[in-house]
Design a protein around this motif. Structure first.
Motif, PDB file in Angstrom:
ATOM      1  N   VAL A  25       0.830  -1.204   0.000  1.00 28.68           N
ATOM      2  CA  VAL A  25       0.000   0.000   0.000  1.00 28.68           C
ATOM      3  C   VAL A  25       0.869   1.260   0.000  1.00 28.68           C
ATOM      4  CG1 VAL A  25      -1.653   1.326   1.380  1.00 28.68           C
ATOM      5  CG2 VAL A  25      -1.993  -1.124   1.029  1.00 28.68           C
ATOM      6  N   VAL A  26       1.913   1.271   0.798  1.00 20.81           N
ATOM      7  CA  VAL A  26       2.800   2.432   0.872  1.00 20.81           C
ATOM      8  C   VAL A  26       3.518   2.635  -0.461  1.00 20.81           C
ATOM      9  CG1 VAL A  26       4.943   3.286   1.919  1.00 20.81           C
ATOM     10  CG2 VAL A  26       3.096   2.451   3.369  1.00 20.81           C
ATOM     11  N   ASP A  27       4.061   1.562  -1.024  1.00 20.26           N
ATOM     12  CA  ASP A  27       4.734   1.672  -2.323  1.00 20.26           C
ATOM     13  C   ASP A  27       3.782   2.210  -3.387  1.00 20.26           C
ATOM     14  OD1 ASP A  27       7.164   0.776  -1.354  1.00 20.26           O
ATOM     15  OD2 ASP A  27       6.902  -1.278  -2.078  1.00 20.26           O
ATOM     16  N   ARG A  28       2.558   1.712  -3.394  1.00 23.88           N
ATOM     17  CA  ARG A  28       1.566   2.154  -4.381  1.00 23.88           C
ATOM     18  C   ARG A  28       1.236   3.636  -4.184  1.00 23.88           C
ATOM     19  NH1 ARG A  28      -3.103  -1.046  -3.458  1.00 23.88           N
ATOM     20  NH2 ARG A  28      -1.901  -2.736  -4.333  1.00 23.88           N
ATOM     21  N   ALA A  29       1.033   4.047  -2.945  1.00 21.34           N
ATOM     22  CA  ALA A  29       0.703   5.450  -2.675  1.00 21.34           C
ATOM     23  C   ALA A  29       1.825   6.376  -3.129  1.00 21.34           C
ATOM     24  CB  ALA A  29       0.418   5.647  -1.184  1.00 21.34           C
ATOM     25  N   ILE A  30       3.044   6.016  -2.815  1.00 23.35           N
ATOM     26  CA  ILE A  30       4.190   6.848  -3.216  1.00 23.35           C
ATOM     27  C   ILE A  30       4.312   6.883  -4.736  1.00 23.35           C
ATOM     28  CG2 ILE A  30       6.707   7.031  -3.158  1.00 23.35           C
ATOM     29  CD1 ILE A  30       6.532   5.947  -0.239  1.00 23.35           C
ATOM     30  N   ASP A  31       4.183   5.734  -5.375  1.00 22.74           N
ATOM     31  CA  ASP A  31       4.282   5.678  -6.840  1.00 22.74           C
ATOM     32  C   ASP A  31       3.186   6.487  -7.524  1.00 22.74           C
ATOM     33  OD1 ASP A  31       6.563   4.117  -6.837  1.00 22.74           O
ATOM     34  OD2 ASP A  31       5.498   2.230  -7.169  1.00 22.74           O
ATOM     35  N   LEU A  32       2.004   6.557  -6.918  1.00 23.81           N
ATOM     36  CA  LEU A  32       0.877   7.252  -7.543  1.00 23.81           C
ATOM     37  C   LEU A  32       0.864   8.755  -7.311  1.00 23.81           C
ATOM     38  CD1 LEU A  32      -2.077   4.759  -6.913  1.00 23.81           C
ATOM     39  CD2 LEU A  32      -0.978   5.322  -9.100  1.00 23.81           C
ATOM     40  N   VAL A  33       1.269   9.214  -6.119  1.00 26.56           N
ATOM     41  CA  VAL A  33       1.049  10.623  -5.800  1.00 26.56           C
ATOM     42  C   VAL A  33       2.280  11.417  -5.381  1.00 26.56           C
ATOM     43  CG1 VAL A  33      -1.390  10.286  -5.253  1.00 26.56           C
ATOM     44  CG2 VAL A  33       0.291  10.143  -3.430  1.00 26.56           C
ATOM     45  N   CYS A  34       3.444  10.820  -5.332  1.00 24.60           N
ATOM     46  CA  CYS A  34       4.643  11.599  -4.986  1.00 24.60           C
ATOM     47  C   CYS A  34       5.146  12.302  -6.242  1.00 24.60           C
ATOM     48  CB  CYS A  34       5.733  10.718  -4.384  1.00 24.60           C
ATOM     49  SG  CYS A  34       7.238  11.658  -4.007  1.00 24.60           S
ATOM     50  N   THR A  35       4.773  13.554  -6.391  1.00 20.82           N
ATOM     51  CA  THR A  35       5.116  14.335  -7.578  1.00 20.82           C
ATOM     52  C   THR A  35       6.626  14.418  -7.782  1.00 20.82           C
ATOM     53  OG1 THR A  35       3.130  15.647  -7.210  1.00 20.82           O
ATOM     54  CG2 THR A  35       4.762  16.560  -8.707  1.00 20.82           C
TER      55      THR A  35
END
Length: 137
Positions: A107-117
């Motif tokens: 979940v953390v990897d996905r969140a970072i990959d999706l929204v860390c500009t």
């Protein structure tokens, strides 16, 4: 939209400003009390990763969870770039089962990959332009 700029304050020393009132001191590595531009890049990446993972982590660990994101990477001075930036998200996961820890990582990897500009920009590359403007009379 927030305006950002730096002003020269000395030899290889600048102060960065935000129209929201923030300031940061920038300079050479041999000057105490300042960040180098490369350090600011790394801090921006670490902060972006931390902020991007904040909501999913709060849901799983509680609103008051403690976290630190450490980032490192040596510059390749021949190419004047950072070929590798490494981040470590430090969390207390002692209250989770092994299965919950594994899910949290996904979940953390996905969140970072999706929204860390910042991370997304660094991974994909970007076009940078610079113009010189004459502000004199």
């Amino acid at each position: 939209m927030t305006e950002l700029w730096v002003e020269r304050t000395g030899t290889r020393r600048y102060t960065g400003y935000s129209s929201r009132g923030a300031q940061v001191l920038v300079g050479s590595e041999d000057v105490d009390g300042v960040f180098t531009p490369g350090e600011l890049l790394k801090i921006a990446l670490a902060a972006c990763s931390g902020m991007s993972s904040d909501e999913p982590l709060a849901r799983r660990l509680g609103d008051d969870y403690k976290a630190a994101v450490r980032v490192s990477g040596d510059a390749d001075r021949g190419q004047e770039r950072y070929p590798l930036l490494q981040e470590t998200l430090e969390l207390d996961l002692s209250g989770l089962s092994d299965a919950d820890k594994a899910r949290l990582v996904v979940v953390v990897d996905r969140a970072i990959d999706l929204v860390c500009t910042v991370g997304r920009t660094l991974k994909s590359g970007t076009t940078v332009t610079c113009e010189v403007a004459n502000v004199g009379s």
